[in-house]
Design an enzyme around this catalytic site. Structure first.
Site: not given
Ligand code: PLP
Length: 408
Positions: A85-86, A227, A263, A350
């Site tokens: 997600g990041t 996840h 990939t 944290c």
């Molecule tokens: N954005 C939000 C709102 C999240 O809660 C999180 C993870 O806690 C992320 C982005 C990042 O996701 P990832 O753990 O897949 O990098």
């Protein structure tokens, strides 16, 4: 014993645990459907290969892409697999900002102070980073309930002629990871569309937990993470409209519409699709069950002196309960819960193992000493009544002991 009869509490998990896991917003246990799909895909090789095993891998990857698109109201071509997600947030925020600068000369990024670090750090990098990338920031205001005041901000902006054209990017999370508060993404997406401004939403906490329809929302890009809904870790999703002008910071072999070179993780994609299908299938039932459990816990918490509850009663993710107990340190609360067999968190990221007051709570105007006593409980759909009662029964004692230990 929190989980004497407990199966793992993460949305249909398989492994039996003796612990009560109430940190599902951090990561959910792998759903059996995802595990089975990934086992079936274990032998798949390079999806870019121009040979039989390549075609086989590609077919599975494209099936997963189509399934995800259908579940999230997007077209297959709009689904980009990322490493997390990041990473999806980074590609969208940097890529859209660079795209706007290159195509329209726009340089202002609008975001609030309650975003996840994946967004906060990306925006800071562009607007205040050491390289002087030439972007400025405007702050979306947040109210005391943790919601972005979209209407007020739009009204203010529309009063000052010409400003929307300076906007390179507007970004707002769909739901907050700490409080669970759902944000006014429809209003912001519609403002952005009317003014030709790209709109990104970090929907990492929303996808799999509330209905999400990418086309109905009308955002330019949307980030999600497998996840968080029972899929594998390090498998993210970026939904990106075909006409989005994204100059991706990830350069390389040009996979995934040149937005996310590298990939592609076929097993991750397949597991992500299976987990999403399973979470959406169970959504209604899971929502009802978690809401009921959450409200029982809210009532128990309300019986404790001085408690401040941040999760709104209406307009929040169903499994979140975020609160503060002034006079207690968040770290003490989670350590005492840990000793009682409960996995919970303070909710705030944290840094180097040091818990600070949550930036989300301080953005809501909560004093630092109150913010430091935060506890976030995020339920899974298979929590049992016994587990809820156990947690409700130990909470007063945990708070009392944490308060006796004092503030660090
Ligand atoms: N954005 C939000 C709102 C999240 O809660 C999180 C993870 O806690 C992320 C982005 C990042 O996701 P990832 O753990 O897949 O990098």
């Amino acid at each position: 014993m929190p989980g004497a009869s407990a199966e793992a509490t993460g949305g249909g998990a398989t492994a039996a645990r003796e612990r009560l896991y109430v940190d599902n917003a951090a990561s959910q246990a792998l759903r059996p459907e995802a595990q089975e799909a990934m086992e079936r895909a274990a032998g798949l090789l390079n999806p870019a290969g121009q040979y039989k095993t390549g075609r086989d891998a590609r077919r599975s990857l494209e099936d997963a892409r189509e399934q995800i698109a259908e579940l999230l109201g997007a077209d297959g071509a709009e689904v980009i697999f990322t490493g997390s997600g990041t990473e999806a947030d980074n590609i969208a925020i940097q890529g859209l900002a660079f795209g706007s600068k290159a195509h329209r000369g726009a340089h202002v990024i609008a975001s609030s102070d309650i975003e996840h670090p994946a967004v906060v750090e990306s925006v800071d990098w562009l607007t205040a980073g050491p390289l002087g990338l030439g972007f400025d920031r405007v702050v979306l205001p947040v109210d005391a309930t943790g919601r972005v005041r979209a209407e007020d901000w739009i009204a203010g902006l529309e009063g000052s002629a010409g400003e929307p054209s300076d906007l390179a990017l507007l970004t707002c999370m769909w739901a907050n990871n700490e409080t669970g508060a759902i944000q006014p993404v429809e209003a912001l997406a519609s403002f952005a569309r009317d003014n030709g401004v790209p709109f990104h939403t970090d929907a990492v906490q929303a996808v799999g937990h509330v209905p999400v329809d990418f086309h109905a929302l009308g955002a330019t890009t949307l980030a999600a993470s497998a996840h968080k809904f029972g899929g594998p870790k390090n498998t993210g999703l970026l939904l990106a409209r075909r006409d989005a002008e994204i100059l991706s910071p990830v350069r390389g072999g040009g996979q995934e519409r040149k937005l996310r070179s590298g990939t592609v993780n076929v097993q991750g994609a397949v597991g992500c699709a299976a987990a999403l299908a399973s979470s959406i299938k169970e959504l209604e039932q899971a929502t009802a069950k978690m809401r009921m459990a959450r409200e029982r816990l809210r009532a128990a918490a309300q019986g404790i002196d001085g408690v401040r509850i941040w999760t709104p009663e209406v307009g929040a993710l169903p499994g979140h309960l975020h609160m503060s107990f002034p006079g207690a340190e968040g770290d003490s609360l989670i350590m005492l819960l840990d000793a009682a067999g409960v996995d919970a968190s303070t909710g705030s990221a944290c840094s180097a193992g040091v818990n600070r007051a949550s930036h989300v709570l301080t953005a809501m105007g909560v004093p630092v000493d109150v913010a430091r006593g935060a506890l976030r409980i995020t339920l899974g759909a298979d929590i049992t009544d016994d587990q809820v009662e156990y947690l409700a029964s130990i909470l007063p004692r945990v708070v009392e002991q944490a308060r006796a230990a004092g503030m660090a």
